[in-house]
Scaffold this active site. Structure first.
Site, PDB file in Angstrom:
ATOM      1  N   HIS A  59     -24.010 -35.990  14.896  1.00 66.96           N
ATOM      2  CA  HIS A  59     -25.069 -36.833  15.428  1.00 66.96           C
ATOM      3  C   HIS A  59     -26.135 -37.076  14.384  1.00 66.96           C
ATOM      4  CE1 HIS A  59     -24.295 -36.403  19.973  1.00 66.96           C
ATOM      5  NE2 HIS A  59     -23.994 -37.605  19.543  1.00 66.96           N
ATOM      6  N   ARG A  92     -11.472 -62.657  13.411  1.00 68.00           N
ATOM      7  CA  ARG A  92     -10.109 -62.185  13.164  1.00 68.00           C
ATOM      8  C   ARG A  92      -9.444 -61.882  14.494  1.00 68.00           C
ATOM      9  NH1 ARG A  92      -9.113 -56.844   9.683  1.00 68.00           N
ATOM     10  NH2 ARG A  92      -9.829 -55.790  11.579  1.00 68.00           N
ATOM     11  N   ARG A 139      -4.620 -45.062   3.722  1.00 66.92           N
ATOM     12  CA  ARG A 139      -6.067 -45.126   3.514  1.00 66.92           C
ATOM     13  C   ARG A 139      -6.822 -44.074   4.299  1.00 66.92           C
ATOM     14  NH1 ARG A 139      -7.468 -50.822   6.665  1.00 66.92           N
ATOM     15  NH2 ARG A 139      -9.545 -50.003   7.044  1.00 66.92           N
ATOM     16  N   ARG A 141     -14.322 -58.204  13.498  1.00 68.26           N
ATOM     17  CA  ARG A 141     -13.185 -57.361  13.874  1.00 68.26           C
ATOM     18  C   ARG A 141     -13.123 -57.288  15.408  1.00 68.26           C
ATOM     19  NH1 ARG A 141     -14.954 -54.001   9.118  1.00 68.26           N
ATOM     20  NH2 ARG A 141     -13.109 -53.556   7.868  1.00 68.26           N
ATOM     21  N   CYS A 198     -13.228 -59.374   2.218  1.00 70.81           N
ATOM     22  CA  CYS A 198     -13.941 -58.763   3.344  1.00 70.81           C
ATOM     23  C   CYS A 198     -13.628 -57.289   3.476  1.00 70.81           C
ATOM     24  CB  CYS A 198     -13.654 -59.491   4.653  1.00 70.81           C
ATOM     25  SG  CYS A 198     -11.921 -59.425   5.125  1.00 70.81           S
ATOM     26  N   ASN A 240      -9.106 -53.059   1.785  1.00 68.69           N
ATOM     27  CA  ASN A 240      -8.798 -51.715   2.310  1.00 68.69           C
ATOM     28  C   ASN A 240      -7.285 -51.565   2.490  1.00 68.69           C
ATOM     29  OD1 ASN A 240     -11.559 -51.785   2.582  1.00 68.69           O
ATOM     30  ND2 ASN A 240     -11.521 -52.113   4.781  1.00 68.69           N
ATOM     31  N   ASP A 241      -6.712 -52.537   3.166  1.00 69.11           N
ATOM     32  CA  ASP A 241      -5.274 -52.461   3.392  1.00 69.11           C
ATOM     33  C   ASP A 241      -4.487 -52.882   2.158  1.00 69.11           C
ATOM     34  OD1 ASP A 241      -4.776 -51.389   5.944  1.00 69.11           O
ATOM     35  OD2 ASP A 241      -5.684 -53.176   6.823  1.00 69.11           O
TER      36      ASP A 241
HETATM   37  C1  PEP Z   1      -9.174 -54.585   5.118  1.00 70.81           C
HETATM   38  O1  PEP Z   1      -8.042 -54.145   5.326  1.00 70.81           O
HETATM   39  O2  PEP Z   1      -9.719 -54.596   3.993  1.00 70.81           O
HETATM   40  C2  PEP Z   1      -9.938 -55.129   6.249  1.00 70.81           C
HETATM   41  C3  PEP Z   1     -11.080 -55.726   6.052  1.00 70.81           C
HETATM   42  O3  PEP Z   1      -9.440 -54.909   7.492  1.00 70.81           O
HETATM   43  P1  PEP Z   1      -9.588 -53.513   8.261  1.00 70.81           P
HETATM   44  O4  PEP Z   1     -10.443 -52.607   7.425  1.00 70.81           O
HETATM   45  O5  PEP Z   1     -10.185 -53.817   9.569  1.00 70.81           O
HETATM   46  O6  PEP Z   1      -8.174 -53.042   8.327  1.00 70.81           O
HETATM   47 MG    MG Z   2      -7.145 -54.469   7.198  1.00 74.73          MG
END
Ligand code: PEP
Ligand code: MG
Length: 867
Positions: free
Chosen positions: A507, A639, A762, A603, A799, A751-752
């Site tokens: 928290h 998205r 990840r 998202r 993004c 990220n992906d």
């Molecule tokens: C990503 O994969 O970079 C992305 C923005 O989507 P998420 O983090 O929601 O998988």
């Molecule tokens: Mg992603």
């Protein structure tokens, strides 16, 4: 072959369900055994019969057994049966719907599916009925009311649950105990609820549940089906926490008393609503925390004198490493939290005639602490302090929890402990219990110990421990920062926080983040002395004691980045759209306040984590409209649902997958649930129209041009103005040119894209260095996409969290990004970073970084160009 055991209070019910399921079977089918009813033909369950049934299925050659149970003691009997059986075949108890699940399982087992797959089939078996009946309205979880002993099933559909709730209690010793908890003759209501909020039944939900139930004339008993933990008085917040109820857990609810039905209805309402938290209070594994954790693992270090790796530096070697828990940089003089109240000595027992007064003083001290905390909560009126206020209220509720004060008072009366000693022992026992449960509950132990210190301070007449009273800026170093103190940091001159213990989901960390204060958790922070200057970086987890002037200057430049003024551009005027990533209207408003140029990633799945049925078109319109409204005339990229993998949505059921990140996630879920995609696209278009905006929509997890073409055609048929896709797979990156032939824009989810390029989950901190956004392989893929965008004259956004990194931002621009979308708090630093370099420098830095052979070299190469 997988075998099936059916456990029911009623032999007739089990037989009928099996008969129905058998109609669907082809061929020999799976071995099935019933363990239903009592020997004398009555209603009830018997653990020994269940054990025998499991053994019988196992000896028929089953390599796994799936067990269906109806209600209450059926579950208990089956759990006991697992101890009694003699076979060792794997057994899975399923919470699948009794009839539909059994039908699905028998068909699936008959087809030779694995235990995982049969269980998944069974558990997803309700989906068709739910989506059929939903028809645009949310169906409330069902519950049945029956008078004890009535036994009659009011309808065929309710027979399994209502009948069992009323009559199962005669079947076994365990069930008979349950019957004792009911109030003779009073109405009794049973239900089962699913916890959908990300953090489960933690302090705030527990506080609100206890408060709501406390106002009703009902005795509510809860049982966590996962842990087996039972709470017989759900009006005790402290007891509720011991349920260890997490997201996805199911709770069996039984209420008796005049308001039993209302109590269950309230509980269902609160649970369905995620206790008011929805997904907004998720531990943010998808956004900030993911990056913080990755960056922390890659770069985390606590150093002295600014020299990482120097012998004697704290946090090096095998010691636990530091972790950023709230982004940003701070430099300041350390002020340590005042030590907590010392443990009161046990001393001689109080004389008998002083004990009642002692116990009363305990009550009064708890009340005084509660009042004080409530007064502080009331002072936090700003919307951005909502989290802080909620936590203060939860801590106040803990102080007002009669169970804790009563426990302490009892120790005074029975053992003759002094009031302070009694409070110490009572709350210590409770904190230890929470700590032993691990995870988020362990993080609540700090709040209980904080309460202990406050109550003891009241009892012993010293000021409550709390924040330092300073007017000049300081960095707070706390061995253990309680939520109640963290909530008040915004009213002090604190510029940053170092905690020796805790985690990103504590928290305290949540509050510190909501206040925008940079923070790190540094296990070595206990060694940092009062009065020393430190530099902390809440993104990298770095904590530097006595930093050099140069280091402070660099960091300060970052720390005091001027606020973003609403147009992202390089020093030579090249425009880069600086957008925000949002999950709901709140984030959009925050982004708009910070002058974001629009939304680069909405998202949408985050809004529906708490839903067991697909949201209707109208509901979705209401959720999307405020996001469009926050950015009139600006880009808002929505998205479509990115469900699956670590973000399952209950209304998009999935079979068990050996590699969920490589499974049915993102756009792939539309293969089986096309209607969900259609409804969402229609809702987005309608929401945009209602706000006089144009809808930009993109699909996640696209791997092929065919998928993109199909998505574009469906989206355009719905009236989407601009259609794009996320570039998250290497396949999408290398075919970006062809994708852009059929799309209006693309957006790179780094990220992906990193996890799939480097084949490194990840979510795994141990592989964080592979998910480093400076990995040259990732940069080269981004370059391919950037070049494709430039050739097509179409926008290429980034993004993923990489876009929020001020050092990387110029490199992304040099690689061809035309927009960067990030958490709102990162806007200022990214804008400042871009404003300090020319486009030509960005291109040169990008080339240098992409040509490197390691993330470290890429960083150094870019820094050399941009210096
Ligand atoms: C990503 O994969 O970079 C992305 C923005 O989507 P998420 O983090 O929601 O998988
Ligand atoms: Mg992603």
């Amino acid at each position: 072959m997988i075998g099936i055991v059916v456990v029911s209070h009623s032999a007739a019910l089990a037989q009928a369900a099996l008969e129905l399921a058998s109609q669907m079977m082809h061929g020999d089918g799976a071995p099935v055994e019933l363990a239903a009813g009592t020997d004398d033909g009555g209603l009830g369950t018997d653990a020994m019969r269940v054990a025998d049934a499991i053994d019988a299925v196992a000896s028929a050659g089953a390599d796994g057994v799936l067990v269906f149970m109806d209600l209450g003691s059926a579950v208990l009997s089956t759990e006991l049966a697992l101890e009694l059986r003699s076979s060792d075949t794997p057994v899975r108890l399923t919470s699948a719907p009794f009839v539909e699940g059994l039908v699905a399982a028998i068909v699936s087992a008959g087809a030779g599916a694995s235990l995982d797959a049969v269980a998944a089939e069974a558990e997803g078996a309700l989906a068709p009925k739910l989506s059929h009946l939903d028809g645009g309205t949310e169906s409330a979880p069902s519950h049945e009311v029956s008078a004890p002993g009535a036994g009659a099933a009011p309808s065929a559909g309710a027979a399994a649950s209502a009948g069992a709730a009323a009559t199962a209690r005669t079947g076994s010793g365990i069930a008979a105990d349950e019957a004792d908890s009911s109030v003779g003759g009073a109405p009794q209501t049973s239900a089962r609820v699913l916890l959908v909020n990300a953090a489960g039944l933690h302090a705030r939900p527990a506080a609100s549940l206890a408060a709501v139930l406390g106002k009703l004339d009902a005795r509510v008993t809860l049982r966590n089906l996962r842990t087996g933990n039972v709470v017989v008085d759900a009006t005790s917040m402290s007891a509720l926490l011991t349920l260890d109820a997490r997201r996805g857990d199911e709770l069996d609810v039984t209420a008796t008393g005049a308001d039993a039905q209302a109590a269950v209805a309230e509980l269902e309402r609160l649970a369905a609503d995620g206790f008011g938290e929805g997904a907004a209070h998720a531990p943010e594994p998808l956004a900030e925390t993911g990056v913080v954790a990755a960056a922390a693992a890659a770069e985390q270090q606590v150093v002295r004198n600014g020299r990482g790796g120097e012998p004697g530096g704290i946090g090096l070697g095998a010691e636990p490493r530091a972790m950023g828990v709230s982004p940003g940089v701070a430099v300041g003089v350390v002020v340590r939290m005042a030590p907590a109240a010392p443990e009161p000595l046990a001393g001689a027992p109080l004389p008998e005639d002083a004990r009642a007064e002692g116990a009363a003083s305990v009550d009064a001290a708890f009340e005084a602490v509660r009042d004080g905390l409530e007064r502080r909560a009331v002072r936090l009126t700003e919307p951005r302090s909502a989290d802080a206020r909620a936590v203060l209220e939860a801590t106040a509720a803990l102080a007002g929890d009669r169970a804790l004060a009563t426990d302490a008072g009892r120790r005074v009366i029975e053992a003759g402990l002094s009031p302070a000693r009694a409070v110490w022992e009572a709350l210590d026992a409770y904190a230890t219990k929470l700590a032993a449960q691990g995870g988020m509950l362990a993080e609540r132990a700090a709040d209980v110990r904080d309460l202990r210190g406050r109550v003891i301070a009241r009892l012993t007449g010293v000021p409550e421990p709390g924040l330092p009273d300073r007017t000049e800026p300081f960095v707070l170093v706390a061995d253990e920062l309680a939520a109640a103190d963290a909530a008040l940091l915004g009213t002090t001159a604190c510029v940053g926080v170092v905690m020796a213990t805790g985690g990103p989901t504590s928290h305290a960390a949540i509050i510190v983040r909501s206040l925008g204060l940079p923070a790190v958790v540094a296990p070595g922070a206990g060694a940092v002395a009062d009065g020393v200057t430190v530099l902390l970086d809440g993104t990298t987890g770095e904590l530097v004691e006595s930093p050099s002037g140069e280091r402070v200057a660099q960091a300060s430049a970052r720390a005091v980045a001027p606020p973003f003024r609403g147009t992202g551009r390089t020093a030579d005027g090249h425009h880069i759209d600086l957008l925000v990533n949002v999950g709901a209207a709140d984030g959009a408003h925050h982004g708009a306040e910070l002058h974001a140029e629009g939304v680069g990633l909405f998202r949408t799945e985050l809004a529906f984590f708490d839903r067991t049925t697909a949201p209707s078109l109208d509901e979705q319109v209401e959720i999307y409209r405020p996001v469009f409204a926050a950015f009139p005339g600006r880009t808002v990229v929505v998205r479509t649902l990115d469900a699956g993998s670590d973000k399952p949505l209950a209304f998009l059921p999935q079979a068990a997958e050996p590699n969920p990140a490589l499974g049915v996630r993102g756009i792939r879920s539309a293969r089986a649930s096309r209607a969900v995609l259609d409804t969402q696209l229609a809702a987005i278009v309608r929401a945009a129209q209602a706000e006089h905006a144009e809808a930009s929509v993109m699909a996640p997890m696209i791997a092929t041009v065919t998928e993109a073409r199909k998505f574009a055609s469906v989206a355009r048929d719905h009236g989407v103005a601009r259609v794009g896709v996320m570039i998250e797979t290497p396949a999408a990156a290398v075919t970006a040119a062809e994708l852009l032939d059929v799309l209006d824009f693309v957006s790179i989810g780094t990220n992906d894209l990193a996890q799939y390029t480097l084949a490194a989950d990840r979510e795994l901190a141990v592989l964080a260095e592979l998910n480093d956004p400076w990995q040259p392989a990732l940069l080269r893929l981004i370059r391919i996409v950037g070049a494709a965008g430039a050739a097509a004259g179409k926008p290429v956004g980034v993004c993923g969290e990489a876009a929020a990194n001020p050092s990387l931002a110029p490199v992304l621009v040099g690689l061809g990004a035309t927009s960067l979308s990030m958490m709102p708090n990162a806007l200022a630093a990214v804008a400042a970073s871009l404003a300090g370099v020319t486009r030509a420098q960005c291109v040169a830095a990008a080339e240098a970084a992409a040509a490197a052979t390691s993330p470290a070299d890429a960083r150094a190469a870019a820094a050399a160009v941009l210096a």
